[in-house]
Design a protein around this motif. Structure first.
Motif, PDB file in Angstrom:
ATOM      1  N   GLY A 257       0.813  -1.202   0.000  1.00 46.79           N
ATOM      2  CA  GLY A 257       0.000   0.000   0.000  1.00 46.79           C
ATOM      3  C   GLY A 257       0.844   1.247   0.000  1.00 46.79           C
ATOM      4  N   ASP A 258       0.161   2.404   0.059  1.00 39.35           N
ATOM      5  CA  ASP A 258       0.854   3.683  -0.005  1.00 39.35           C
ATOM      6  C   ASP A 258       0.286   4.716   0.956  1.00 39.35           C
ATOM      7  OD1 ASP A 258      -1.573   4.201  -1.181  1.00 39.35           O
ATOM      8  OD2 ASP A 258      -0.773   4.930  -3.084  1.00 39.35           O
ATOM      9  N   GLY A 259      -0.491   4.287   1.958  1.00 35.13           N
ATOM     10  CA  GLY A 259      -1.078   5.244   2.883  1.00 35.13           C
ATOM     11  C   GLY A 259      -2.349   5.882   2.372  1.00 35.13           C
ATOM     12  N   ARG A 260      -2.884   5.376   1.278  1.00 38.99           N
ATOM     13  CA  ARG A 260      -4.166   5.842   0.747  1.00 38.99           C
ATOM     14  C   ARG A 260      -5.093   4.675   0.414  1.00 38.99           C
ATOM     15  NH1 ARG A 260      -0.445   9.570  -0.525  1.00 38.99           N
ATOM     16  NH2 ARG A 260      -1.047  11.785  -0.463  1.00 38.99           N
ATOM     17  N   SER A 261      -4.488   3.605  -0.050  1.00 45.67           N
ATOM     18  CA  SER A 261      -5.238   2.394  -0.369  1.00 45.67           C
ATOM     19  C   SER A 261      -4.298   1.218  -0.187  1.00 45.67           C
ATOM     20  CB  SER A 261      -5.777   2.448  -1.807  1.00 45.67           C
ATOM     21  OG  SER A 261      -4.705   2.606  -2.721  1.00 45.67           O
ATOM     22  N   ALA A 262      -4.817   0.014  -0.338  1.00 44.80           N
ATOM     23  CA  ALA A 262      -3.999  -1.177  -0.123  1.00 44.80           C
ATOM     24  C   ALA A 262      -4.478  -2.294  -1.034  1.00 44.80           C
ATOM     25  CB  ALA A 262      -4.074  -1.625   1.340  1.00 44.80           C
ATOM     26  N   ALA A 263      -3.548  -3.178  -1.366  1.00 46.32           N
ATOM     27  CA  ALA A 263      -3.853  -4.352  -2.183  1.00 46.32           C
ATOM     28  C   ALA A 263      -3.454  -5.598  -1.425  1.00 46.32           C
ATOM     29  CB  ALA A 263      -3.105  -4.282  -3.511  1.00 46.32           C
ATOM     30  N   LEU A 264      -4.279  -6.640  -1.508  1.00 45.00           N
ATOM     31  CA  LEU A 264      -3.952  -7.940  -0.938  1.00 45.00           C
ATOM     32  C   LEU A 264      -3.584  -8.885  -2.072  1.00 45.00           C
ATOM     33  CD1 LEU A 264      -5.096  -6.721   1.659  1.00 45.00           C
ATOM     34  CD2 LEU A 264      -6.203  -8.925   2.105  1.00 45.00           C
ATOM     35  N   ILE A 265      -2.409  -9.503  -1.933  1.00 43.87           N
ATOM     36  CA  ILE A 265      -1.855 -10.374  -2.967  1.00 43.87           C
ATOM     37  C   ILE A 265      -1.588 -11.742  -2.361  1.00 43.87           C
ATOM     38  CG2 ILE A 265       0.076 -10.698  -4.567  1.00 43.87           C
ATOM     39  CD1 ILE A 265       0.353  -7.581  -4.485  1.00 43.87           C
ATOM     40  N   SER A 266      -2.041 -12.794  -3.019  1.00 40.11           N
ATOM     41  CA  SER A 266      -1.895 -14.141  -2.493  1.00 40.11           C
ATOM     42  C   SER A 266      -0.509 -14.687  -2.783  1.00 40.11           C
ATOM     43  CB  SER A 266      -2.958 -15.066  -3.089  1.00 40.11           C
ATOM     44  OG  SER A 266      -2.615 -15.406  -4.419  1.00 40.11           O
ATOM     45  N   ARG A 267      -0.173 -15.763  -2.097  1.00 37.04           N
ATOM     46  CA  ARG A 267       1.119 -16.401  -2.353  1.00 37.04           C
ATOM     47  C   ARG A 267       1.159 -17.011  -3.759  1.00 37.04           C
ATOM     48  NH1 ARG A 267       3.380 -19.303   1.043  1.00 37.04           N
ATOM     49  NH2 ARG A 267       2.219 -18.819   2.919  1.00 37.04           N
ATOM     50  N   ALA A 268       0.003 -17.074  -4.435  1.00 31.59           N
ATOM     51  CA  ALA A 268      -0.054 -17.533  -5.820  1.00 31.59           C
ATOM     52  C   ALA A 268       0.104 -16.388  -6.817  1.00 31.59           C
ATOM     53  CB  ALA A 268      -1.379 -18.258  -6.071  1.00 31.59           C
ATOM     54  N   GLY A 269       0.461 -15.187  -6.333  1.00 30.75           N
ATOM     55  CA  GLY A 269       0.683 -14.057  -7.221  1.00 30.75           C
ATOM     56  C   GLY A 269      -0.582 -13.393  -7.723  1.00 30.75           C
ATOM     57  N   SER A 270      -1.708 -13.646  -7.022  1.00 33.24           N
ATOM     58  CA  SER A 270      -2.985 -13.092  -7.479  1.00 33.24           C
ATOM     59  C   SER A 270      -3.382 -11.890  -6.623  1.00 33.24           C
ATOM     60  CB  SER A 270      -4.081 -14.158  -7.410  1.00 33.24           C
ATOM     61  OG  SER A 270      -5.299 -13.660  -7.924  1.00 33.24           O
ATOM     62  N   LEU A 271      -3.572 -10.756  -7.287  1.00 29.21           N
ATOM     63  CA  LEU A 271      -4.051  -9.553  -6.623  1.00 29.21           C
ATOM     64  C   LEU A 271      -5.568  -9.698  -6.519  1.00 29.21           C
ATOM     65  CD1 LEU A 271      -3.074  -5.894  -7.664  1.00 29.21           C
ATOM     66  CD2 LEU A 271      -5.173  -6.514  -6.492  1.00 29.21           C
ATOM     67  N   ASP A 272      -6.040 -10.013  -5.303  1.00 28.65           N
ATOM     68  CA  ASP A 272      -7.451 -10.381  -5.114  1.00 28.65           C
ATOM     69  C   ASP A 272      -8.267  -9.333  -4.376  1.00 28.65           C
ATOM     70  OD1 ASP A 272      -6.903 -12.726  -6.396  1.00 28.65           O
ATOM     71  OD2 ASP A 272      -6.983 -14.009  -4.624  1.00 28.65           O
ATOM     72  N   TRP A 273      -7.637  -8.222  -3.967  1.00 29.70           N
ATOM     73  CA  TRP A 273      -8.402  -7.161  -3.299  1.00 29.70           C
ATOM     74  C   TRP A 273      -7.689  -5.838  -3.501  1.00 29.70           C
ATOM     75  CZ3 TRP A 273     -13.099  -6.309  -1.625  1.00 29.70           C
ATOM     76  CH2 TRP A 273     -13.362  -5.259  -0.747  1.00 29.70           C
ATOM     77  N   LEU A 274      -8.402  -4.868  -4.044  1.00 22.70           N
ATOM     78  CA  LEU A 274      -7.869  -3.525  -4.209  1.00 22.70           C
ATOM     79  C   LEU A 274      -9.032  -2.557  -4.325  1.00 22.70           C
ATOM     80  CD1 LEU A 274      -5.653  -1.410  -4.814  1.00 22.70           C
ATOM     81  CD2 LEU A 274      -5.794  -2.071  -7.224  1.00 22.70           C
ATOM     82  N   CYS A 275      -9.026  -1.549  -3.468  1.00 16.35           N
ATOM     83  CA  CYS A 275     -10.018  -0.475  -3.518  1.00 16.35           C
ATOM     84  C   CYS A 275      -9.293   0.817  -3.874  1.00 16.35           C
ATOM     85  CB  CYS A 275     -10.727  -0.317  -2.170  1.00 16.35           C
ATOM     86  SG  CYS A 275     -11.657  -1.777  -1.656  1.00 16.35           S
ATOM     87  N   TRP A 276      -9.774   1.513  -4.869  1.00 18.12           N
ATOM     88  CA  TRP A 276      -9.203   2.801  -5.270  1.00 18.12           C
ATOM     89  C   TRP A 276     -10.317   3.804  -5.446  1.00 18.12           C
ATOM     90  CZ3 TRP A 276      -5.098   0.961  -9.371  1.00 18.12           C
ATOM     91  CH2 TRP A 276      -3.820   1.027  -8.801  1.00 18.12           C
ATOM     92  N   PRO A 277     -10.071   5.071  -5.072  1.00 18.18           N
ATOM     93  CA  PRO A 277      -8.790   5.658  -4.665  1.00 18.18           C
ATOM     94  C   PRO A 277      -8.494   5.595  -3.173  1.00 18.18           C
ATOM     95  CG  PRO A 277     -10.418   7.397  -4.937  1.00 18.18           C
ATOM     96  CD  PRO A 277     -11.095   6.118  -5.334  1.00 18.18           C
ATOM     97  N   ARG A 278      -9.470   5.158  -2.328  1.00 12.54           N
ATOM     98  CA  ARG A 278      -9.243   5.133  -0.877  1.00 12.54           C
ATOM     99  C   ARG A 278      -9.497   3.731  -0.340  1.00 12.54           C
ATOM    100  NH1 ARG A 278     -13.041   9.189  -1.345  1.00 12.54           N
ATOM    101  NH2 ARG A 278     -14.481   7.844  -0.173  1.00 12.54           N
ATOM    102  N   PHE A 279      -9.095   3.528   0.910  1.00 13.04           N
ATOM    103  CA  PHE A 279      -9.357   2.248   1.569  1.00 13.04           C
ATOM    104  C   PHE A 279     -10.835   1.886   1.509  1.00 13.04           C
ATOM    105  CE2 PHE A 279      -5.597   3.775   4.045  1.00 13.04           C
ATOM    106  CZ  PHE A 279      -4.744   2.720   3.797  1.00 13.04           C
ATOM    107  N   ASP A 280     -11.712   2.874   1.673  1.00 10.42           N
ATOM    108  CA  ASP A 280     -13.147   2.601   1.778  1.00 10.42           C
ATOM    109  C   ASP A 280     -13.885   2.772   0.456  1.00 10.42           C
ATOM    110  OD1 ASP A 280     -12.854   5.331   1.649  1.00 10.42           O
ATOM    111  OD2 ASP A 280     -14.158   5.794   3.338  1.00 10.42           O
ATOM    112  N   SER A 281     -13.153   2.902  -0.646  1.00 12.82           N
ATOM    113  CA  SER A 281     -13.795   3.003  -1.962  1.00 12.82           C
ATOM    114  C   SER A 281     -14.283   1.631  -2.424  1.00 12.82           C
ATOM    115  CB  SER A 281     -12.794   3.541  -2.988  1.00 12.82           C
ATOM    116  OG  SER A 281     -12.346   4.825  -2.639  1.00 12.82           O
ATOM    117  N   PRO A 282     -15.197   1.591  -3.388  1.00 16.56           N
ATOM    118  CA  PRO A 282     -15.585   0.304  -3.978  1.00 16.56           C
ATOM    119  C   PRO A 282     -14.374  -0.404  -4.574  1.00 16.56           C
ATOM    120  CG  PRO A 282     -17.153   2.005  -4.586  1.00 16.56           C
ATOM    121  CD  PRO A 282     -16.009   2.710  -3.922  1.00 16.56           C
ATOM    122  N   SER A 283     -14.398  -1.709  -4.532  1.00 15.05           N
ATOM    123  CA  SER A 283     -13.249  -2.490  -4.984  1.00 15.05           C
ATOM    124  C   SER A 283     -13.120  -2.485  -6.501  1.00 15.05           C
ATOM    125  CB  SER A 283     -13.369  -3.929  -4.482  1.00 15.05           C
ATOM    126  OG  SER A 283     -14.488  -4.566  -5.068  1.00 15.05           O
TER     127      SER A 283
END
Length: 614
Positions: free
Chosen positions: A12-38
Motif C-alpha cells: 500500500g501507499d497510505g491511501r489504499s492497499a492491495a492484498l496479494i496471495s502467495r499464488a501471485g494473485s491480486l485479489d483485493w484492491l479499492c481505489w482511490p481510498r481504503f473505503d472506496s468500492p473495490s
C-alpha cells in the motif's frame, strides 16, 4: 478453492492497499481510498470479484517475504524448469523524488523476472469495479496500454511490455534475466499520468520506495523481544494510516469471516474510537511521534464534529459512515455470507469511547504535546457527558447487536476518562475543568464497580455489573490504571479468565456467548494477556513465554488477522488487523520495560552489597 486469509500479504501507499496471495494473485484492491468500492475482489468471490494474477503457467512452489524492513513484497516461484521473482509495491516517493518526474496519483507496480532457467508466465487481468457489479470491456489504446472504464469518470489503466490484449489473458515465456513490467494506475476526474513500463523506470521507483520505507522503519525506537514483528507491526500501522487525514483504518478489508462459513462478516474500513488510546500509546511508544500526532489531530477533529457525544466509528475524514448494506451478488469468502459494506455499529452507544479518547489525549500530553483552549473545552465537555451518562446501558467494546447492558469494561473506561481529566486539570492543562464534579462521579463509579462489578462467588470482576461471567476486556483494568496487575482481585480475575476463556495455550476468546460460538481466539485479547503478565500479573518469564507462543501465529510475512483459529492456527476475520498489531506492539513495549526494570533493580542490588572483609 478459496484462498486462505493467511495466504495474503499487503502492499500500500497510505491511501489504499492491495492484498496479494502467495499464488501471485491480486485479489483485493479499492481505489482511490481504503473505503472506496473495490476494483478487484476475488477474495470475496472467486468468480465475480475479479483479479490480476501473475504466476507460472504450470506447477510451482512459492515462497515470499518483504524486502527488508519495507512494505515491498517479493514472491519467488520455483518450477521444474526455472525460477521467477515477482515484486509488488505501490510507489511511495519523497517530495524531492516526486518533483523530478510525473507519476500517477494511484499506482501499483508489478515486476516479474526470470532468475534462472525458463518459465512460462500466465497473466490474468480481470478487473471488476464496484464490488464486482461491473464487468467493463478492456480496451486497447496502443502505446497508452489497456484502459477500463470504472464509471463516474474513473479510468483504470494498465501499461505493460507483455503482449496483453483486450482479452486480458496471456502466456509469456521468460528466460534467465528477462523481465516483464506492469504499471496499474487509477485516475478520476483528472488527466491520467501514464509512465512507460520500462525496466529503468520500474527500477527507479522501486529504489525510491525501498529507501523511503527503510528510512521510516529505521526510526522505530525499540530493542526488545520480538523486534522483527514489532517493526513489521509498525509498518502495518503506517500502511493503514490514511495520509491525507491521519486516520488509521481498523483493516483494509470487509467481510472476511470471523467464523468460517458463518455470518460474522463486517466492514472494517473505518476508524474506531475504541482503538484510540492503545494506538496512541503504540505509536508514541515506538518513537513515531509524527504519525501519532497526525492520528491525534484526526481524532480531535473528528470528535469535535459530534460534541459532546461520540460516535463509535468514523470514516477517513471524521464523518459518520453511511448505512450498512449487503452485497447479495457476492458469494463471500469461503461461502461466508452476507458480504457487507458500511457498518451498523455507527448507530450504537459505547461509553468506553470517552475513556479511549481522553486517555489518548493524555498520552499526547505526556509525550510533549500541548492542549489548546478549544481542545481543553472539548475534553471538559466529554467529562460532563460521562459524569451524567456513565450509568446508561451501552453496547460495549464488542458491539453486541442485541440488548444494551451495563458492561464493567465500559464503566471502568468512564472512570478512566474522569480520572485522567482530573490529572490534566491538576497539571494545569484544563483550567476550566469542573474537577469536583468529575472526581465525585469517578469515585461513584469505583464504588459501583467494586460492589456490583465484583462477584464473590466467581472471585472475579465480571463482564457486566451483577453478572456471572467474565470478559477478556477485564485484562485492561491495570492498563488503564484502575488497579495494579498484582492486586488480589485482579490476580483472581486472571485465574478465572484463564479457566474460562483460554482455548489453547496463550489464545483467548472474548467471552462466552451464543454470538462467539465457532469464532476463533481474538488476537488483541491474547496480547492483552501478555501485557497483563508484563505489567506485574505474572513473571517476566511467563509474559515472554506467552509472547513467544503468540508471535508463532503470524503468517509467513508477519501479519495477523483479527482472530486465530485455535485448531489450525490459521487467520480469521479482516486482514491485516490494526488492533491485533497494536496489541502486539503494546505487549512487547510493556515486556521490554519490565525486563529493563528488572535489570536496573538487579544492578542496583548488586552495587548495594557491601564488600566482604578479609
Amino acid at each position: 478453492m478459496t484462498t486462505a486469509i493467511a495466504d495474503y500479504a499487503i502492499v500500500g501507499d497510505g491511501r489504499s492497499a492491495a492484498l496479494i496471495s502467495r499464488a501471485g494473485s491480486l485479489d483485493w484492491l479499492c481505489w482511490p481510498r481504503f473505503d472506496s468500492p473495490s476494483i478487484f475482489a476475488a477474495i470475496l468471490d472467486e468468480e465475480r470479484g475479479g483479479r490480476f494474477s501473475v504466476a507460472p503457467d504450470g506447477p510451482y512452489r512459492s515462497t515470499r517475504a518483504y524486502v527488508g524492513e519495507t512494505n515491498v513484497l517479493e514472491t519467488r516461484f520455483l518450477t521444474a524448469s526455472g525460477e521467477l521473482a515477482l515484486t509488488d509495491f505501490m510507489p511511495v516517493l519523497s517530495r524531492t523524488d516526486s518533483a523530478r518526474s510525473m507519476n500517477p496519483g494511484h499506482e501499483l507496480v508489478r515486476v516479474v523476472r526470470c532468475e534462472r532457467g525458463m518459465v512460462d508466465v500466465a497473466i490474468v487481468f480481470d478487473p471488476r469495479p464496484d464490488y464486482g457489479r461491473r464487468q467493463p470491456a478492456i480496451r486497447t489504446m496502443g502505446k497508452l496500454g489497456l484502459r477500463v472504464d470504472c464509471g463516474g469518470n474513473a479510468i483504470l489503466s494498465l501499461l505493460t511490455d507483455a503482449p496483453l490484449g483486450a482479452e486480458g489473458r496471456a502466456s509469456v515465456r521468460l528466460r534467465g534475466g528477462e523481465e516483464i513490467h506492469f504499471s496499474l494506475s487509477y485516475a478520476c476526474g483528472a488527466p491520467a499520468v501514464l509512465p512507460p513500463p520500462t525496466r529503468e523506470r520500474s527500477a527507479n521507483v522501486l529504489e525510491q520506495t525501498l529507501r523511503l520505507w527503510a528510512e521510516w522503519a529505521s526510526r522505530t525506537q525499540y530493542d526488545g523481544p520480538a523486534r522483527d514483528l514489532v517493526v513489521r507491526s509498525a509498518l502495518v500501522l503506517k500502511l493503514l494510516q490514511y495520509a491525507p487525514s491521519g486516520a488509521i483504518v481498523a483493516a483494509p478489508t470487509t467481510s472476511l469471516p470471523e467464523r468460517p462459513g458463518g455470518d460474522l462478516n463486517w466492514d472494517y474500513r473505518f476508524c474506531w474510537l475504541r482503538d484510540a488510546a492503545l494506538t496512541a500509546r503504540a505509536l508514541f511508544g515506538l518513537g513515531h511521534a509524527e504519525e501519532a500526532e497526525n492520528f491525534m489531530s484526526w481524532l480531535l477533529t473528528a470528535t469535535s464534529l459530534s460534541l459532546p457525544e461520540l460516535h463509535v466509528l468514523y470514516d477517513l475524514y471524521g464523518r459518520r459512515p453511511g448505512r450498512e448494506t449487503e452485497l447479495v451478488h457476492l458469494r463471500g469468502h469461503g461461502g461466508a455470507r452476507p458480504v457487507r459494506i458500511g457498518n451498523a455499529a455507527t448507530g450504537q452507544v459505547q461509553l468506553d469511547t470517552y475513556g479511549e479518547v481522553i486517555e489518548a489525549a493524555v498520552y499526547f500530553v505526556r509525550s510533549g504535546g500541548q492542549i489548546d483552549r478549544p481542545t481543553a473545552n472539548m475534553l471538559c465537555a466529554f467529562g460532563h457527558e460521562v459524569a451524567t451518562s456513565f450509568d446508561r446501558p451501552d453496547d460495549g467494546i464488542w458491539e453486541v447487536r442485541d440488548v444494551p447492558r451495563r458492561f464493567t469494561h465500559s464503566r471502568v473506561l468512564c472512570w478512566s476518562a474522569l480520572d485522567r481529566l482530573c490529572e490534566l486539570a491538576d497539571k494545569g492543562h484544563l483550567p476550566k475543568a469542573d474537577v469536583a464534579t468529575f472526581a465525585a462521579a469517578r469515585d461513584r463509579i469505583r464504588e459501583e464497580v467494586e460492589t456490583l462489578g465484583w462477584s464473590e462467588q466467581l472471585h472475579s470482576y465480571t463482564r457486566t455489573l451483577a453478572g456471572a461471567d467474565v470478559d477478556a476486556s477485564l485484562l485492561l483494568l491495570p492498563w488503564y490504571g484502575y488497579c495494579p496487575a498484582d492486586a488480589p482481585r485482579m490476580r483472581s480475575t486472571w485465574r478465572r479468565i484463564r479457566e474460562r476463556l483460554e482455548i489453547a495455550p496463550a489464545l483467548f476468546r472474548r467471552y462466552h456467548g451464543s454470538l462467539t460460538a465457532g469464532e476463533g481466539a481474538f488476537g488483541i485479547c491474547s496480547f492483552w494477556a501478555v501485557e497483563y503478565l508484563a505489567l506485574g500479573g505474572g513473571t517476566p518469564a511467563e509474559a515472554e513465554d506467552h509472547l513467544d507462543t503468540l508471535v508463532g501465529y503470524a503468517n509467513d510475512v508477519g501479519l495477523f488477522a483479527e482472530e486465530i483459529d485455535p485448531e489450525s492456527g490459521g487467520a480469521l476475520g479482516n486482514f491485516p488487523q490494526a488492533y491485533t498489531h497494536v496489541g502486539l506492539i503494546n505487549a512487547a513495549l510493556s515486556l521490554r520495560d519490565r525486563l529493563e526494570r528488572g535489570k536496573r533493580q538487579a544492578e542496583h542490588a548488586r552495587t548495594q552489597v557491601p564488600e566482604a572483609r578479609p
